[in-house]
Design an enzyme around this catalytic site. Structure first.
Site, PDB file in Angstrom:
ATOM      1  N   TYR A  55       4.742  -0.809  61.831  1.00 49.79           N
ATOM      2  CA  TYR A  55       3.963   0.154  62.603  1.00 49.79           C
ATOM      3  C   TYR A  55       2.633  -0.473  63.017  1.00 49.79           C
ATOM      4  O   TYR A  55       1.781  -0.764  62.165  1.00 49.79           O
ATOM      5  CB  TYR A  55       3.704   1.431  61.803  1.00 49.79           C
ATOM      6  CG  TYR A  55       4.945   2.229  61.457  1.00 49.79           C
ATOM      7  CD1 TYR A  55       6.136   2.062  62.152  1.00 49.79           C
ATOM      8  CD2 TYR A  55       4.924   3.161  60.427  1.00 49.79           C
ATOM      9  CE1 TYR A  55       7.270   2.787  61.830  1.00 49.79           C
ATOM     10  CE2 TYR A  55       6.051   3.908  60.104  1.00 49.79           C
ATOM     11  CZ  TYR A  55       7.223   3.708  60.800  1.00 49.79           C
ATOM     12  OH  TYR A  55       8.337   4.435  60.479  1.00 49.79           O
ATOM     13  N   LEU A 208      11.109  17.047  64.593  1.00 50.60           N
ATOM     14  CA  LEU A 208      10.794  17.680  65.880  1.00 50.60           C
ATOM     15  C   LEU A 208      11.494  16.957  67.030  1.00 50.60           C
ATOM     16  O   LEU A 208      11.143  17.150  68.194  1.00 50.60           O
ATOM     17  CB  LEU A 208       9.279  17.690  66.115  1.00 50.60           C
ATOM     18  CG  LEU A 208       8.458  18.466  65.076  1.00 50.60           C
ATOM     19  CD1 LEU A 208       6.974  18.394  65.415  1.00 50.60           C
ATOM     20  CD2 LEU A 208       8.911  19.912  64.991  1.00 50.60           C
ATOM     21  N   ALA A 209      12.511  16.148  66.696  1.00 49.80           N
ATOM     22  CA  ALA A 209      13.302  15.440  67.707  1.00 49.80           C
ATOM     23  C   ALA A 209      12.401  14.649  68.654  1.00 49.80           C
ATOM     24  O   ALA A 209      12.540  14.693  69.862  1.00 49.80           O
ATOM     25  CB  ALA A 209      14.190  16.410  68.485  1.00 49.80           C
ATOM     26  N   GLY A 215       8.246  22.249  72.316  1.00 49.40           N
ATOM     27  CA  GLY A 215       8.164  23.110  73.498  1.00 49.40           C
ATOM     28  C   GLY A 215       7.492  22.445  74.679  1.00 49.40           C
ATOM     29  O   GLY A 215       7.365  23.058  75.749  1.00 49.40           O
TER      30      GLY A 215
END
Length: 342
Positions: A55, A208-209, A215
Site C-alpha cells: 500500500y 461496500l463493493a 449510493g
C-alpha cells in the site's frame, strides 16, 4: 464495540477492522490527518488494523507505525506480503527469500517488534506452498509473527495449505481475507464453509463493493468519488448498477443509509469475524461508525437475498481472485499440433 474471536486463535478483535490502504499516496497523503483518523477509530473501540507492505509502497505501514506509538499493545496489527516492492523480480511473491527480507522491512516501517497477523496477500502459483508455510512457521517460532493468514485464496488453495501444515507440522493459516459484500456473495458457496470447517477467522474486504454500496454510483449519474478515475470496470457494470437501484429503495424503506445496510450485512454472516473499512477522511470514518450498532432483521436480509441470491456475485469485482488459466490463453490451450483427437 463488541468483540469476536479471530478464528481459534483466542485473539479478540472488533467486528470492524480499520483498513489502512487509503493512508498514503494513493489516498490520504496527509500523515497527520491519517493518524488522527486512526486514533479516532481506536477511541471508538476498533482494535484491529489491517495494512500491507504494497500500500503506497510502504507508506501506509509507516503511517500506521507512527499512529501506534504508545498504543501498540492495545491493537491487533495485521499486514501482508506478496505485492511488488520494486523492479527487482525477487522483491515480490512468497518465496522464503523474500518473506524473510520483507518482514524485517515491515517491522521497521511499523515500528514494532512483532506482527499479530502476517498474511499472504495473494496466491503465488510460482512458489510451492510448503516453501511459504515453512518460512512463515519460522517467523512465528521466532516471535516476530503471532499468527499467519491468507488473502483472496480460492477454496482449493485454502484446503491444500491446511493439509500441508498438518502433513509437515507447519503453522496453519488462521485467517482468510476474501472480498465480500451484498454484490459479491460468491464466497458463501465455498470459501466461508471451508474457513468455518477449519476454524479460520474471516476478515472480509470491500464490504461496500469498492464504493458501489455508498449510493454514489447510480444509473445515469456521474460518480463523484476519489476512486472515480481509477480503471475499475465494475463501476460501469450494468448488472451491478441494476442491483444498486433495487437496494437503494430497500434501505430507504427501512430508514437506513445504503452504506450502513451494506456494513451490517457483511458482519451478520456467522462465518465473518470482521469487515474491513477503508476510510480516506474523518467524515467517512464517522459515517461508518454511526452505523456500527445496526443489526439487520430477517425481513431485510430476506429482501437482500431476493435481490442478490446467496452464494452469487453480481458481475465480478475486478480485484477478486482469478486463476492464471483464465488470464493466460496459453495455459488453457494445448500446442496447436496436439489439439486434434486423431
Amino acid at each position: 464495540m463488541r468483540y469476536r474471536t479471530l478464528g481459534r486463535t483466542g485473539i479478540q478483535v472488533s467486528p470492524y477492522c480499520l483498513g489502512a490502504m487509503m493512508f498514503g499516496a494513493i489516498g490520504n497523503n496527509d500523515h497527520d490527518d491519517s493518524i488522527r483518523i486512526i486514533h479516532r477509530a481506536l477511541d471508538a473501540g476498533i482494535n484491529f488494523i489491517d495494512t500491507a507492505d504494497v500500500y503506497s509502497r510502504g507508506e501506509s505501514e509507516e503511517i500506521v507505525g507512527k499512529a501506534l506509538k504508545n498504543r501498540r499493545d492495545d491493537v491487533v496489527l495485521a499486514t501482508k506480503v506478496h505485492g511488488a516492492m520494486g523492479d527487482d523480480p525477487n522483491r515480490r511473491g512468497t518465496s522464503r527469500r523474500w518473506i524473510m527480507a520483507e518482514v524485517e522491512h515491515s517491522l521497521r516501517r511499523l515500528q514494532t517488534d512483532h506482527i499479530d497477523l502476517y498474511q499472504v496477500h495473494r496466491l503465488d502459483p510460482a512458489v510451492d506452498i510448503e516453501e511459504t508455510l515453512s518460512a512463515l512457521t519460522d517467523l512465528v517460532r521466532s516471535g516476530k509473527v503471532r499468527a499467519i493468514g491468507s488473502s483472496t485464496f480460492p477454496a482449493s488453495a485454502i484446503v491444500e495449505a491446511q493439509w500441508a501444515s498438518e502433513r509437515r507440522g507447519y503453522e496453519r493459516y488462521r485467517t482468510e481475507q476474501p472480498p465480500y459484500s451484498i454484490l459479491d456473495r460468491g464466497i458463501e458457496r465455498e470459501i466461508l464453509p471451508v474457513t468455518q470447517r477449519y476454524g479460520m477467522g474471516a476478515l472480509v474486504w470491500s464490504p461496500l463493493a469498492q464504493g458501489m454500496l455508498t449510493g454514489k454510483f447510480r444509473k445515469g449519474q456521474e460518480a463523484t468519488t476519489h476512486r472515480a478515475g481509477l480503471p475499475f470496470k465494475h463501476y460501469r457494470d450494468e448488472r451491478r448498477l441494476d442491483a444498486v437501484e433495487q437496494l437503494v429503495p430497500l434501505a430507504d424503506k427501512h430508514g437506513l443509509s445504503l452504506t450502513h445496510m451494506a456494513m451490517a450485512f457483511a458482519v451478520a454472516h456467522p462465518g465473518v469475524t470482521s469487515a474491513i473499512i477503508g476510510p480516506r477522511t474523518m467524515e467517512q470514518l464517522d459515517d461508518l461508525l454511526a452505523g456500527a450498532e445496526l443489526a439487520l432483521d430477517d425481513e431485510i436480509l430476506d429482501a437482500i437475498d431476493a435481490i442478490v441470491p446467496p452464494g452469487t456475485d453480481v458481475g465480478r469485482l475486478d480485484m477478486a481472485y482469478t486463476p492464471p488459466e483464465l488470464q493466460q490463453a496459453a495455459l488453457r490451450r494445448r500446442p496447436a499440433g496436439d489439439r486434434a483427437a486423431v
